[in-house]
Design a protein around this motif. Structure first.
Motif, short mmCIF file in Angstrom:
data_model
loop_
_atom_site.label_atom_id
_atom_site.label_comp_id
_atom_site.label_asym_id
_atom_site.label_seq_id
_atom_site.Cartn_x
_atom_site.Cartn_y
_atom_site.Cartn_z
N ARG A 11 0.79 -1.23 0.00
CA ARG A 11 0.00 0.00 0.00
C ARG A 11 0.82 1.28 0.00
O ARG A 11 0.47 2.25 -0.65
N ASP A 12 1.91 1.30 0.74
CA ASP A 12 2.70 2.51 0.91
C ASP A 12 3.77 2.61 -0.18
O ASP A 12 4.50 1.65 -0.43
N ASP A 13 3.88 3.78 -0.82
CA ASP A 13 4.85 3.96 -1.90
C ASP A 13 6.29 3.74 -1.45
O ASP A 13 7.08 3.12 -2.16
N ARG A 14 6.63 4.24 -0.29
CA ARG A 14 8.01 4.10 0.21
C ARG A 14 8.34 2.62 0.46
O ARG A 14 9.41 2.15 0.08
N ARG A 15 7.42 1.90 1.10
CA ARG A 15 7.64 0.46 1.34
C ARG A 15 7.68 -0.30 0.01
O ARG A 15 8.48 -1.20 -0.17
N ARG A 16 6.81 0.08 -0.92
CA ARG A 16 6.77 -0.58 -2.22
C ARG A 16 8.12 -0.45 -2.94
O ARG A 16 8.62 -1.41 -3.52
N LEU A 17 8.71 0.72 -2.88
CA LEU A 17 10.02 0.93 -3.52
C LEU A 17 11.10 0.07 -2.85
O LEU A 17 11.94 -0.53 -3.53
N LYS A 18 11.06 -0.03 -1.53
CA LYS A 18 12.03 -0.88 -0.82
C LYS A 18 11.85 -2.35 -1.20
O LYS A 18 12.83 -3.08 -1.39
N ILE A 19 10.60 -2.78 -1.30
CA ILE A 19 10.30 -4.17 -1.69
C ILE A 19 10.83 -4.40 -3.11
O ILE A 19 11.49 -5.41 -3.39
N SER A 38 14.93 -17.86 -9.99
CA SER A 38 15.38 -19.21 -9.69
C SER A 38 16.33 -19.07 -8.51
O SER A 38 17.36 -18.40 -8.62
N LEU A 39 15.96 -19.66 -7.38
CA LEU A 39 16.71 -19.44 -6.14
C LEU A 39 17.15 -20.75 -5.48
O LEU A 39 16.41 -21.74 -5.51
N ARG A 40 18.32 -20.69 -4.88
CA ARG A 40 18.73 -21.78 -3.98
C ARG A 40 17.90 -21.63 -2.70
O ARG A 40 17.44 -20.54 -2.37
N ARG A 41 17.75 -22.69 -1.98
CA ARG A 41 16.94 -22.68 -0.75
C ARG A 41 17.40 -21.60 0.22
O ARG A 41 16.60 -20.87 0.79
N GLU A 42 18.72 -21.45 0.40
CA GLU A 42 19.22 -20.46 1.35
C GLU A 42 18.95 -19.02 0.88
O GLU A 42 18.65 -18.15 1.69
N ASP A 43 19.01 -18.78 -0.44
CA ASP A 43 18.69 -17.45 -0.96
C ASP A 43 17.20 -17.14 -0.79
O ASP A 43 16.82 -16.01 -0.50
N ARG A 48 13.09 -14.02 1.79
CA ARG A 48 11.84 -14.02 2.55
C ARG A 48 12.00 -13.26 3.87
O ARG A 48 11.14 -12.48 4.26
N PHE A 49 13.11 -13.48 4.56
CA PHE A 49 13.39 -12.78 5.82
C PHE A 49 13.47 -11.27 5.60
O PHE A 49 12.89 -10.49 6.35
N LYS A 50 14.19 -10.85 4.56
CA LYS A 50 14.33 -9.42 4.27
C LYS A 50 12.97 -8.79 3.97
O LYS A 50 12.66 -7.70 4.45
#
Length: 97
Positions: A11-19, A38-43, A48-50
């Motif tokens: 919803r928020d423009d600032r958060r959207r840009l960070k995402i 295409s990601l390795r499990r650890e990536d 997801r954490f970030k």
């Protein structure tokens, strides 16, 4: 490596840009608010954490669609949508290795 389609609604423009910037370190944008990677499990876990730290869970949404190898080979694209992996192999690094 596993293939993912990641879609988000922030919803928020600032958060959207960070995402968006965070996702660009791991994935390729294919449409507004839609990425493929295409990601390795650890990536995947790091990404997801970030993202989890950036969103407001009561307002925002991010969905990871995991694609099995059979399904990822059956993707159909129409119009200007192009296969981000069609020109060869792309390696996207989070820079944390």
């Amino acid at each position: 490596m596993e293939n993912y389609v990641i879609a988000y609604d922030i919803r928020d423009d600032r958060r959207r840009l960070k995402i968006y910037k965070t996702l660009k370190d791991y994935a390729i944008p294919v449409q507004y608010s839609v990425f493929e990677c295409s990601l390795r499990r650890e990536d995947y876990l790091i990404l997801r954490f970030k993202l989890e730290k950036l969103i407001r869970k009561e307002e925002d949404s991010i969905v990871f669609y995991r694609q099995c190898p059979r399904c990822s080979g059956r993707v159909e694209r129409l119009g200007t949508s192009r296969d981000p992996f069609g020109d060869g192999i792309f390696i996207i690094s989070s820079g944390e290795d």
